[in-house]
Motif scaffolding. Structure first.
Motif, PDB file in Angstrom:
ATOM      1  N   LEU A  20      12.172 -24.628 -18.742  1.00 34.38           N
ATOM      2  CA  LEU A  20      10.732 -24.953 -18.254  1.00 34.38           C
ATOM      3  C   LEU A  20      10.650 -26.400 -17.795  1.00 34.38           C
ATOM      4  O   LEU A  20      11.091 -27.322 -18.624  1.00 34.38           O
ATOM      5  N   SER A  21      10.021 -26.747 -16.895  1.00 35.15           N
ATOM      6  CA  SER A  21       9.563 -28.232 -16.451  1.00 35.15           C
ATOM      7  C   SER A  21       8.621 -28.616 -17.398  1.00 35.15           C
ATOM      8  O   SER A  21       7.942 -27.937 -18.375  1.00 35.15           O
TER       9      SER A  21
ATOM     10  N   GLU B 229      11.670 -36.793 -26.146  1.00 39.48           N
ATOM     11  CA  GLU B 229      12.456 -36.728 -24.991  1.00 39.48           C
ATOM     12  C   GLU B 229      11.942 -37.663 -23.736  1.00 39.48           C
ATOM     13  O   GLU B 229      12.603 -38.346 -23.164  1.00 39.48           O
ATOM     14  N   LYS B 230      10.433 -37.529 -23.698  1.00 37.18           N
ATOM     15  CA  LYS B 230       9.886 -38.185 -22.754  1.00 37.18           C
ATOM     16  C   LYS B 230       9.527 -39.785 -22.818  1.00 37.18           C
ATOM     17  O   LYS B 230       9.583 -40.366 -22.183  1.00 37.18           O
TER      18      LYS B 230
ATOM     19  N   VAL C  52       7.371 -28.429 -31.266  1.00 35.68           N
ATOM     20  CA  VAL C  52       7.549 -28.494 -29.707  1.00 35.68           C
ATOM     21  C   VAL C  52       6.997 -29.833 -29.201  1.00 35.68           C
ATOM     22  O   VAL C  52       7.722 -30.423 -28.682  1.00 35.68           O
ATOM     23  N   THR C  53       5.936 -30.335 -29.773  1.00 33.80           N
ATOM     24  CA  THR C  53       5.309 -31.231 -29.458  1.00 33.80           C
ATOM     25  C   THR C  53       6.090 -32.576 -29.414  1.00 33.80           C
ATOM     26  O   THR C  53       6.448 -33.625 -29.036  1.00 33.80           O
ATOM     27  N   THR C  54       6.635 -32.654 -30.873  1.00 33.85           N
ATOM     28  CA  THR C  54       7.728 -33.697 -31.435  1.00 33.85           C
ATOM     29  C   THR C  54       8.878 -33.793 -30.299  1.00 33.85           C
ATOM     30  O   THR C  54       8.879 -34.920 -29.898  1.00 33.85           O
TER      31      THR C  54
ATOM     32  N   ARG D 293      -2.208 -37.951 -24.570  1.00 31.83           N
ATOM     33  CA  ARG D 293      -2.491 -39.428 -25.172  1.00 31.83           C
ATOM     34  C   ARG D 293      -1.566 -40.310 -25.192  1.00 31.83           C
ATOM     35  O   ARG D 293      -1.421 -41.816 -24.732  1.00 31.83           O
ATOM     36  N   VAL D 294      -0.359 -39.923 -25.581  1.00 32.59           N
ATOM     37  CA  VAL D 294       0.993 -40.725 -25.644  1.00 32.59           C
ATOM     38  C   VAL D 294       1.257 -40.920 -24.331  1.00 32.59           C
ATOM     39  O   VAL D 294       1.740 -42.065 -23.970  1.00 32.59           O
TER      40      VAL D 294
END
Length: 221
Positions: free
Chosen positions: A159-160, A75-76, A68-70, A45-46
């Motif tokens: 990991l990508s 980062e993105k 991990v989601t944070t 959603r972000v």
């Protein structure tokens, strides 16, 4: 006329999401425009855009760990302000959440006013910690250390972006078809990502992948 700041509320309990949304929508500068029930949906959603502030729980099982989601979102999408609203009062959770990019950390056991204070701080570009949280100098050093990957995992960090999205679904036992449907990619692409994940993490089976994910707190069961 649209309000200034668009908010996404992420929690695995619908009643909690409703309560937070009601509180936020009472504030003149904020509007909840979306909700999510797990880490993967939150990230997607972000990714769609239009979110200024994310209010997110750390534990939304079954799925990716909120820590991990944070980090993935920070980062993105560094402009999205992340407010963690969690039952976890342990210092390690607070330290890691802030290190991973959270702008504020609020305890679910605290009064509603803490969320309001967090919202006011993040739009002004300042961090906010629940008034019931006290950080020591050692804690601050831990948060500010440079070069720390998610939970110190260099393998996972390799990991990508898409592999990190596929990872929790594989660990939770979703089929290739189910993963493809959730992420809007082909089953062949899912298979390729799974092969790459197991190779990079040096794992030989899904059982090993599950143990790896659970041991390193990458998913919540």
């Amino acid at each position: 006329m649209s309000k200034a700041y668009h908010v996404l509320v992420a929690d695995d309990h619908a009643v909690v999401r409703s309560g937070i949304a009601y509180l936020v929508n009472q504030q003149p500068l904020f509007e909840v425009i979306a909700e999510a029930a797990n880490g993967s949906d939150t990230y997607m959603r972000v990714e769609q855009g239009g979110i200024d502030i994310l209010i997110m729980d750390l534990s939304m099982p079954p799925g990716e760990s909120g820590l991990v989601t944070t980090q993935r979102i920070h980062e993105k999408f560094p402009d999205v302000k992340i407010i963690i609203l969690s039952m976890h009062e342990e210092q390690e959770y607070i330290n890691q959440a802030l290190h991973n990019g959270a702008t504020a950390y609020i305890l679910k056991s605290s009064a509603d006013g803490e969320i309001i204070q967090a919202l006011k701080h993040v739009i002004n570009g300042t961090e906010y910690l629940d008034s019931n949280i006290q950080l020591s100098k050692d804690d601050l050093k831990e948060i500010n250390r440079d070069g720390v990957e998610v939970n110190g995992l260099t393998g996972y960090a390799s990991l990508s972006k898409r592999e990190k999205e596929v990872f929790p679904f594989v660990a939770l036992g979703y089929s290739n078809k189910e993963i493809a449907s959730k992420l809007f990619i082909s089953t062949k692409t899912v298979e390729a990502h799974k092969a790459s994940i197991t190779r990079k993490l040096k794992l030989s089976s899904r059982a090993e992948l599950v143990r790896y994910a659970v041991h390193h707190h990458l998913i919540d069961l």
